[in-house]
Design an enzyme around this catalytic site. Structure first.
Site, short mmCIF file in Angstrom:
data_model
loop_
_atom_site.label_atom_id
_atom_site.label_comp_id
_atom_site.label_asym_id
_atom_site.label_seq_id
_atom_site.Cartn_x
_atom_site.Cartn_y
_atom_site.Cartn_z
CG HIS A 190 19.28 42.23 -4.69
ND1 HIS A 190 20.13 42.80 -3.76
CD2 HIS A 190 19.08 40.95 -4.28
CE1 HIS A 190 20.42 41.89 -2.84
NE2 HIS A 190 19.80 40.77 -3.13
CG HIS A 249 21.85 35.93 -4.17
ND1 HIS A 249 22.10 37.00 -5.00
CD2 HIS A 249 21.07 36.42 -3.16
CE1 HIS A 249 21.51 38.08 -4.51
NE2 HIS A 249 20.88 37.76 -3.40
CD GLU A 253 14.84 32.89 0.53
OE1 GLU A 253 15.93 33.41 0.24
OE2 GLU A 253 14.37 32.84 1.67
CG ASP A 254 13.13 35.82 -3.42
OD1 ASP A 254 12.56 35.23 -2.48
OD2 ASP A 254 13.96 36.72 -3.26
CG ASP A 278 42.83 63.37 20.09
OD1 ASP A 278 42.36 62.48 19.35
OD2 ASP A 278 43.01 63.23 21.30
MN MN Z 1 19.49 38.82 -2.09
#
Ligand code: MN
Length: 731
Positions: free
Chosen positions: A60, A84, A88-89, A272
């Site tokens: 990712h 990024h 957070e993870d 069209d």
């Molecule tokens: Mn992400």
């Protein structure tokens, strides 16, 4: 040599080289070591983590970095893409990132992490607040938004692996927040992809139908499109435009869907118009190519737009024209240079300084607002102050204005203070009388401009009216105004209906106990097909239900129930009502015949005066002059528009006050003049003032306002008369 499956490390190395190569194509001086360091750092931290698709999680951030490389952003942005999600993870901290990659990248990672923590609510009211947060995030560093958009793009590409409810939620948020932001920043390529993916997950039936239909249609038209393309290509070549390229335009399913919704088109009606794009070497060639196209095919008037001379707010530049092409078919053509094309596709990203510290000063100037945003970042303590200062010319297509407290609100262009007022609160909207914009008072119809600070002015006496519907732009304001008007009309017609019924019952000597008790009326209400007595009375007021039919039912009911001996024939009732109405009616209410009216003593209006009706309780409509102060104090729900029925002959008594010299014979002169005008004097009072002047008050019976005016002017003509005036209060 037999093929062996490459190990993970090889895949990683391959991907790393691919990424660095991609960057090197547009930025030969790229710091490959830094990218490699971030790559290894992130891969190690995400090791063992899996995405919903089952792939290693690290894929990712790697894909996000690739999207950023395709946008040709600077190394810091690409490194941020790789990092990024680490804070957070994973176990990584911001301090570590700062230590390893420096404060610039740490700040970017921090920004992306913070945006990810904003929970977006997608209701209309929350939209502005979301944009505020986004603007604040952009203010810190625009690259934060670009990384976030890349992050969202990859998440949308892999959305199919998530649970159904989550898919819809994320797709909707993409439509509400990220699509518009990509659009505003001119990243149309990303915007198209985000919107199409979002459509696929929010409305799969529509999306797949469109994919099929567009493919089918394209196959049908393939030859035509190719013929036209070659014709344009050849013409460019003939004129020595060696690098001119012509393409059919990319399909954007979401915009086709929106267009269908907007214009209520079906699948046959949407293709069209065929679109082409011409890319040439210079601005001169753009106009040159336009000339060739217009020489070849007839342009459709009003469809030429010069976005080169006047770029859009998101820096989009192109020439647009529509011509009648071969076989009489309309074709839309966009003409631009390669650089304009880059801006059109990548927007702000096309201008972002990837060559660190080595940017064309002209480009810098163009984005001076960006520099300002970044500069303000240094001393951005008060977000309100920031919002005050940014005038948001970035968002020129919509209007962004500020509350006195600095909160930014978003409106469609052309919105007025009324829209603003309703966005605060329904009651503020209902009582809005105007606004102070940047401290200056403006009327309701004033159009808001981006950057305005708007303070709403209200009055307890203010009420919405139908004219407001013409000047508001938001659906919220429109709905609230309509609701109010409907409720007011209902109230008015209810009062009127009740009054008419009461009057009629009295006239026919029908006694209904505890009028208008629900139970007495219930059968009749049902018979006439209304849900409640209020609805029935309102229908009478509107003139939808005939009062005589109601009376007829009531009389039948009364007589059968109470076994009245004296049974009035229905014909006589009608005759009576008709006779009465002929003598009584001097004012008309739209749609209502036969009204009980009385003239207010406070202002004593005469035919010809501008009047308004007030629905009293049980005493009919009292007629006031529109200028009467009592009107302003009245319950506006019970005011009703009326007009004089000038075809009816009537007599009204008014008082006329004359100030004159105290000389013998003058009173006789005045009486004669009044009689000469065919008016009767029913009463005259005479007094004197301290300074020996005479004051006469005549009660005169007149026909109408012009009659009165004639009397006044002939009195004024008598020598010795000083002043003549009408006494407002009635006799
Ligand atoms: Mn992400």
């Amino acid at each position: 040599m037999p093929l062996t499956s490459p190990d993970r490390q090889e895949i990683h190395q391959g991907s790393l080289q691919e990424l660095i190569l991609k960057v090197r194509q547009f930025n030969p001086d790229v710091d490959g070591d830094l990218i490699e360091k971030a790559y290894t750092f992130s891969a190690k931290l995400h090791k063992g983590q899996k995405r919903s698709s089952g792939e290693p999680y690290f894929f990712h951030p790697l894909e996000v970095a690739k999207i950023l490389a395709e946008l040709q952003l600077d190394t810091a942005s690409i490194v941020t893409g790789l990092l990024h999600d680490t804070v957070e993870d994973t176990v990584a901290t911001l301090e570590e990132i700062e230590k390893e990659f420096g404060s610039e990248i740490a700040a970017l990672v921090d920004g992306v992490t913070k945006i990810s923590q904003i929970t977006f609510q997608t209701s209309e009211e929350k939209q502005a607040e979301n944009f505020r947060k986004m603007i604040l995030a952009m203010a810190k560093d625009l690259r934060v938004i670009l990384v976030k958009l890349a992050d969202r793009t990859h998440n949308m590409r892999t959305l199919e692996y998530l649970a159904k409810e989550k898919q819809v939620l994320i797709a909707q948020e993409t439509l509400d927040i990220y699509g518009p932001i990509a659009n505003r920043l001119g990243l149309s390529q990303l915007k198209r992809e985000l919107e199409d993916l979002a459509l696929r997950f929010t409305k799969p039936e529509i999306y797949y139908r469109l994919v099929t239909e567009v493919a089918k249609k394209y196959k049908e038209r393939e030859k035509y499109i190719e013929d036209v393309r070659l014709m344009i290509q050849q013409t460019l070549k003939d004129h020595g435009y060696s690098n001119g390229s012509v393409t059919g335009r990319p399909k954007h399913f979401y915009s086709i869907h929106k267009k269908m919704e907007r214009n209520q088109l079906n699948y046959d009606q949407i293709f069209d118009v065929t679109g082409f794009r011409i890319i040439v070497d210079s601005v001169e060639q753009c106009y040159g190519a336009l000339g060739m196209i217009h020489a070849m095919w007839t342009p459709v008037p009003g469809r030429f737009k010069d976005y080169i001379a006047i770029p859009k707010a998101n820096f989009y530049q192109s020439l647009h024209t529509t011509v009648v092409g071969p076989a009489g078919e309309r074709i839309e053509i966009q003409i631009r240079t390669e650089q304009m094309h880059q801006t059109a596709e990548r927007g702000i990203a096309a201008h972002w300084a990837y060559k660190e510290g080595n940017v064309d000063p002209k480009e810098r100037e163009k984005f001076s607002w960006l520099n300002r945003l970044v500069e303000w970042n240094q001393d951005l303590k008060d977000p309100n102050e920031f919002l005050e200062t940014v005038k948001l010319d970035l968002f020129a297509e919509d209007v962004y204005v500020f509350t006195p407290k600095g909160k930014v609100m978003e409106f469609p262009s052309g919105a007025t203070p009324i829209d603003f007022a309703y966005s605060i609160h329904t009651d503020v909207g209902h009582h809005c009388i105007g606004a102070k914009i940047n401290g200056r008072i403006v009327p309701l119809k004033h159009k808001l401009k981006s950057g305005d600070t708007v303070e709403i002015l209200t009055s307890p006496n203010q009420r919405p009216n139908k004219d407001w519907l013409k000047i508001v732009r938001t659906s919220r304001a429109k709905n609230k105004i309509r609701q109010f008007i409907k409720a007011a009309e209902f109230e008015r017609s209810f009062q009127l209906g009740r009054m008419i019924l009461e009057r009629e019952l009295k006239a026919q000597d029908v006694k209904v106990k505890n009028f208008p008790k629900e139970s007495d009326f219930e059968p009749i209400t049902k018979q006439f097909g209304y849900k409640s007595t209020d609805d029935l009375l309102s229908a009478i007021g509107y003139g939808k239900v005939s009062i005589s039919k109601i009376i007829q039912k009531l009389v039948q009911k009364e007589t059968t129930e109470e076994k009245k001996v004296e049974k009035k024939p229905i014909e006589r009732i009608y005759e009576e009502a008709a006779r009465k109405s002929k003598t009584r009616q001097t004012v008309k209410v739209k749609g209502i015949e036969d009204l009980l009216v009385r003239f207010a003593r406070c202002c004593n209006p005469v035919p010809g005066d501008s009047v308004i009706g007030f629905i009293t309780r049980g005493r009919g409509i009292s007629v006031h002059s529109r200028k009467c102060p009592k009107v302003f104090d009245s319950d506006p729900h019970r005011l009703i528009d009326i007009e004089w029925d000038l075809s009816q002959k009537t007599e009204r008594r008014v008082k006329v006050r004359v100030v004159c010299e105290d000389r013998p014979g003058l009173l006789a002169d005045m009486s004669r003049v009044i009689r000469d005008q065919n008016a009767n004097i029913s009463n005259a009072q005479i007094g004197t003032t301290k300074d020996k002047k005479a004051v006469c008050v005549f009660s005169v019976t007149i026909r109408d306002l012009s009659h009165l005016k004639k009397i006044i002017s002939s009195l004024e003509a008598i020598s010795g008369v000083i002043s003549v005036g009408r006494v407002q209060k009635g006799p």
